[in-house]
Design an enzyme around this catalytic site. Structure first.
Site, PDB file in Angstrom:
ATOM      1  N   MET A   1       0.813  -1.137  -0.035  1.00 23.95           N
ATOM      2  CA  MET A   1       0.010  -0.172  -0.138  1.00 23.95           C
ATOM      3  C   MET A   1       0.814   1.234  -0.189  1.00 23.95           C
ATOM      4  O   MET A   1       0.436   2.159  -0.579  1.00 23.95           O
ATOM      5  CB  MET A   1      -1.078  -0.226   1.096  1.00 23.95           C
ATOM      6  CG  MET A   1      -2.175  -1.125   1.291  1.00 23.95           C
ATOM      7  SD  MET A   1      -2.841  -1.151   2.801  1.00 23.95           S
ATOM      8  CE  MET A   1      -3.919   0.320   2.729  1.00 23.95           C
TER       9      MET A   1
ATOM     10  N   LYS B   1     -10.012  13.699  -8.879  1.00 25.61           N
ATOM     11  CA  LYS B   1     -10.116  14.163  -7.453  1.00 25.61           C
ATOM     12  C   LYS B   1      -9.198  15.323  -7.702  1.00 25.61           C
ATOM     13  O   LYS B   1      -8.396  15.786  -8.406  1.00 25.61           O
ATOM     14  CB  LYS B   1      -9.188  12.938  -6.757  1.00 25.61           C
ATOM     15  CG  LYS B   1     -10.230  11.657  -6.433  1.00 25.61           C
ATOM     16  CD  LYS B   1      -9.256  10.690  -5.800  1.00 25.61           C
ATOM     17  CE  LYS B   1     -10.067   9.514  -5.567  1.00 25.61           C
ATOM     18  NZ  LYS B   1     -11.191   9.581  -4.624  1.00 25.61           N
TER      19      LYS B   1
ATOM     20  N   ARG C   1     -16.572  -0.125  -7.128  1.00 25.43           N
ATOM     21  CA  ARG C   1     -17.703  -0.845  -7.092  1.00 25.43           C
ATOM     22  C   ARG C   1     -17.925  -1.517  -8.438  1.00 25.43           C
ATOM     23  O   ARG C   1     -18.483  -2.169  -8.715  1.00 25.43           O
ATOM     24  CB  ARG C   1     -19.017  -0.060  -6.758  1.00 25.43           C
ATOM     25  CG  ARG C   1     -19.083   1.063  -7.634  1.00 25.43           C
ATOM     26  CD  ARG C   1     -20.260   1.956  -6.817  1.00 25.43           C
ATOM     27  NE  ARG C   1     -19.440   2.957  -5.793  1.00 25.43           N
ATOM     28  CZ  ARG C   1     -20.116   3.893  -4.915  1.00 25.43           C
ATOM     29  NH1 ARG C   1     -21.269   3.962  -5.390  1.00 25.43           N
ATOM     30  NH2 ARG C   1     -19.207   4.485  -4.266  1.00 25.43           N
TER      31      ARG C   1
HETATM   32  N1  BES Z   1     -10.813   5.222  -3.299  1.00 26.35           N
HETATM   33  C1  BES Z   1     -12.014   6.029  -3.347  1.00 26.35           C
HETATM   34  C2  BES Z   1     -12.502   6.222  -1.680  1.00 26.35           C
HETATM   35  C3  BES Z   1     -11.527   6.259  -0.785  1.00 26.35           C
HETATM   36  C4  BES Z   1     -11.432   7.842  -0.325  1.00 26.35           C
HETATM   37  C5  BES Z   1     -10.498   5.501  -0.130  1.00 26.35           C
HETATM   38  C6  BES Z   1     -10.331   8.183   0.688  1.00 26.35           C
HETATM   39  C7  BES Z   1      -9.795   6.027   0.869  1.00 26.35           C
HETATM   40  C8  BES Z   1      -9.705   7.108   1.312  1.00 26.35           C
HETATM   41  C9  BES Z   1     -13.244   5.726  -4.402  1.00 26.35           C
HETATM   42  O1  BES Z   1     -12.836   5.265  -5.209  1.00 26.35           O
HETATM   43  C10 BES Z   1     -13.880   6.799  -4.249  1.00 26.35           C
HETATM   44  O2  BES Z   1     -13.385   7.960  -4.959  1.00 26.35           O
HETATM   45  N2  BES Z   1     -15.103   7.018  -4.046  1.00 26.35           N
HETATM   46  C11 BES Z   1     -16.013   8.157  -4.005  1.00 26.35           C
HETATM   47  C12 BES Z   1     -17.320   7.751  -4.270  1.00 26.35           C
HETATM   48  C13 BES Z   1     -18.392   8.961  -4.690  1.00 26.35           C
HETATM   49  C14 BES Z   1     -17.761   9.476  -6.122  1.00 26.35           C
HETATM   50  C15 BES Z   1     -19.672   8.453  -4.781  1.00 26.35           C
HETATM   51  C16 BES Z   1     -15.979   8.925  -2.639  1.00 26.35           C
HETATM   52  O3  BES Z   1     -15.931   8.400  -1.721  1.00 26.35           O
HETATM   53  O4  BES Z   1     -15.942  10.121  -2.523  1.00 26.35           O
HETATM   54 ZN    ZN Z   2     -12.398   6.405  -6.895  1.00 24.83          ZN
END
Ligand code: BES
Ligand code: ZN
Ligand code: ZN
Length: 528
Positions: free
Chosen positions: A210, A300, A374
């Site tokens: 990681m 992001k 997902r």
């Molecule tokens: N990998 C991220 C989630 C994440 C965030 C893991 C912070 C570890 C620390 C995931 O793929 C993601 O970006 N999810 C989004 C979903 C949203 C767009 C519905 C999130 O959590 O903002």
């Molecule tokens: Zn993501």
């Protein structure tokens, strides 16, 4: 009025002159002639807090034995150094014994601490892990290459504290911290010590994968590293499935994420056959393996984006748990599945509003390309149903919402099986790497099935509300097995200073809980 410990010391100093040849510092520099590889080992000894506030602290049996060896000097020095040691606090003594130039005494807290029903963990074990980690790091600071560790009545917990506490990712630095090898002090409990070392090394493998940069741990490098770790086991088979295989499997959701990157995807499949019969129903682990999550077109923010190199934490923890299960020779069959790819923006990437088709035929509208985990898991979960599994357990750094809900206190567990929940929960009490049950209500399912263009949307219709729960509801649409658990590990992905026996960085949680869970399952005759 004098404090009780001052009174005790004063009385002793009146009765005879106390030899203070030994230095006594909380974190003082190493005395000349002892450290920096001059020979001899470090020693970490535990000491319990007194039951009553006024009483003297109580040594562990190893502490008692060492004190007898040095004619009671350790006890006397501790008494003159100050009040009894509180939990996690240390004192270092130099020159007490020629075999151990430096001795760290560390506070273990109350002697009979056991399961704490409020905290949902075994406090005694947690205290030992934390204390031993602190003690071993002090020996490392003194650059002594070997440390003997007091088993503190629970050699497994002590070994875990030592091996987890000393771990640091410094692979790419020219100047590295000195390597310190922890060993059990005394000969009793060596089996439990070795078990603890194996559990902790498993978690450290996940931490390593990681923490490593995404340009070092690409999907293929990840798979090769795991294959290399499993090479020596004759009862393990590793398949590194290429993109062509993924396409034949009609994993359209997984492929839609992977195609945005120049780095080819891999589907890693591990078969560990430790069970009495190779055809015994296996436990199936599935792990999200996004080796870098930029968010894709739904990019992001750049601040903190580097942490998304750990977005393969699900794959890292489940694969490391299997490596550990193999090392422990656990008597059960385990299959590990890890869809591995990057989530990148490019001319080939998913666009918001695109519709993709998963392995089970369900169509998915990709409303946010950052909800990519997902999509990978949907296909991997469909594939997991090929193995007549006793249980399917997936782990994923799936949602920021999970971190908002529980922070780093516990992994969120969404499960359709109370039997599975009980095993995970009981395992986590022992490991201290906790789990907390979360809901899989129909309420959330409605929020992902109400979708304009496809069977499902990859985000909940009320934006961020209950984000971890809508993600779990989405995954549930790809599960027909009656014993399934989804572990959202986003909140426990990294450690600042919350877990005292882990340094700052990627945490490798909950690898030990997965291992303990598998160990429990191997003892459970309940066959489904
Ligand atoms: N990998 C991220 C989630 C994440 C965030 C893991 C912070 C570890 C620390 C995931 O793929 C993601 O970006 N999810 C989004 C979903 C949203 C767009 C519905 C999130 O959590 O903002
Ligand atoms: Zn993501
Ligand atoms: Zn992600």
């Amino acid at each position: 009025m004098l404090l009780p410990w001052v009174r005790r010391v004063a009385a002793r100093r009146l009765s005879r002159d106390l030899p203070l040849a030994c230095s006594c510092t909380a974190q003082g520099p190493s005395p000349r002639g002892y450290s920096r590889g001059a020979g001899g080992k470090g020693l970490v000894l535990g000491i319990y807090s007194s039951e009553k506030d006024e009483g003297a602290a109580q040594f562990t049996s190893a502490g008692d034995a060492f004190d007898r060896l040095v004619c009671g000097k350790l006890r006397e020095l501790l008494a003159v150094c100050g009040p009894p040691l509180k939990k996690g606090k240390t004192r270092i003594f130099h020159g007490l014994h020629q075999d151990f130039p430096s001795v760290v005494v560390v506070g273990l807290g109350k002697k009979n601490a056991g399961v704490n029903d409020q905290e949902n963990w075994n406090e005694g074990k947690e205290n030992i892990r934390a204390a031993v980690a602190v003690g071993c790091r002090q020996i490392q600071d003194l650059e002594i290459p070997c440390v003997e560790v007091d088993p503190c009545g629970d050699a497994q917990a002590a070994a875990e504290g030592a091996v987890l506490g000393l771990h640091e990712y410094n692979e790419l630095k020219q100047k590295k911290k000195p390597v310190v090898t922890p060993q059990l002090h005394g000969s009793a409990e060596s089996e439990a010590w070795q078990k603890g070392v194996t559990y902790a090394e498993g978690q450290n493998l996940a931490r390593y994968l990681m923490e490593a940069p995404a340009n070092y741990i690409t999907p293929i490098k990840f798979a090769e590293r795991i294959e290399q770790k499993l090479r020596s086991f004759s009862n393990v088979k590793v398949h590194i499935r290429p993109e062509s295989w993924i396409a034949t499997q009609q994993m359209g959701a997984f492929l839609s994420v992977a195609k945005g990157s120049a780095e080819p995807p891999i589907f890693l499949e591990i078969h560990y056959l430790g069970g009495a019969n190779t055809n015994d129903s296996p436990l199936v682990f599935v792990g999200k393996g996004v080796t870098f999550d930029s968010g894709g077109i739904s990019l992001k923010p750049s601040s903190g984006m580097d942490a998304m190199r750990a977005d393969m934490g699900g794959a890292a923890t489940v694969c490391s748990a299997i490596v550990t299960a193999a090392a422990l020779n656990l008597p059960l069959n385990i299959i590990g599945l890890a869809p591995l790819c990057e989530n990148m923006p490019s001319g080939k990437a998913n666009k918001p509003g695109d519709v993709v088709r998963a392995k089970n035929g369900k169509t998915i509208q990709v409303d946010n390309t950052d909800a990519e985990g997902r999509l990978l898991l949907a296909d991997a979960l469909c594939y997991a149903h090929n193995f007549n599994a006793r249980a399917i357990v997936n782990a994923a750094t799936l949602t920021g919402a999970m971190d908002v809900a529980l922070g780093s206190a516990a992994t969120g567990v969404f499960t359709n099986s109370s039997w599975l929940w009980t095993h995970l929960y009981e395992a986590s009490i022992l490991t201290g790497d906790r789990v907390w049950r979360m809901p899989l209500f129909e309420h959330y399912t409605k929020q992902v099935t109400d979708c304009p263009l496809a069977d499902l949307s990859n985000i909940g219709k009320y934006s961020r509300a209950g984000g971890a729960c809508t993600a779990a509801a989405f995954l549930k649409e790809f599960v027909t097995a009656s014993h399934w658990a989804h572990l959202d590990i986003a909140g426990v992905m990294s450690n600042k200073d919350e877990v005292p026996y882990l340094r700052k960085g990627m945490a490798g949680r909950p690898t030990r809980t997965l291992v303990e869970f598998a160990a429990r399952l191997s003892q459970d005759s309940h066959n489904t």
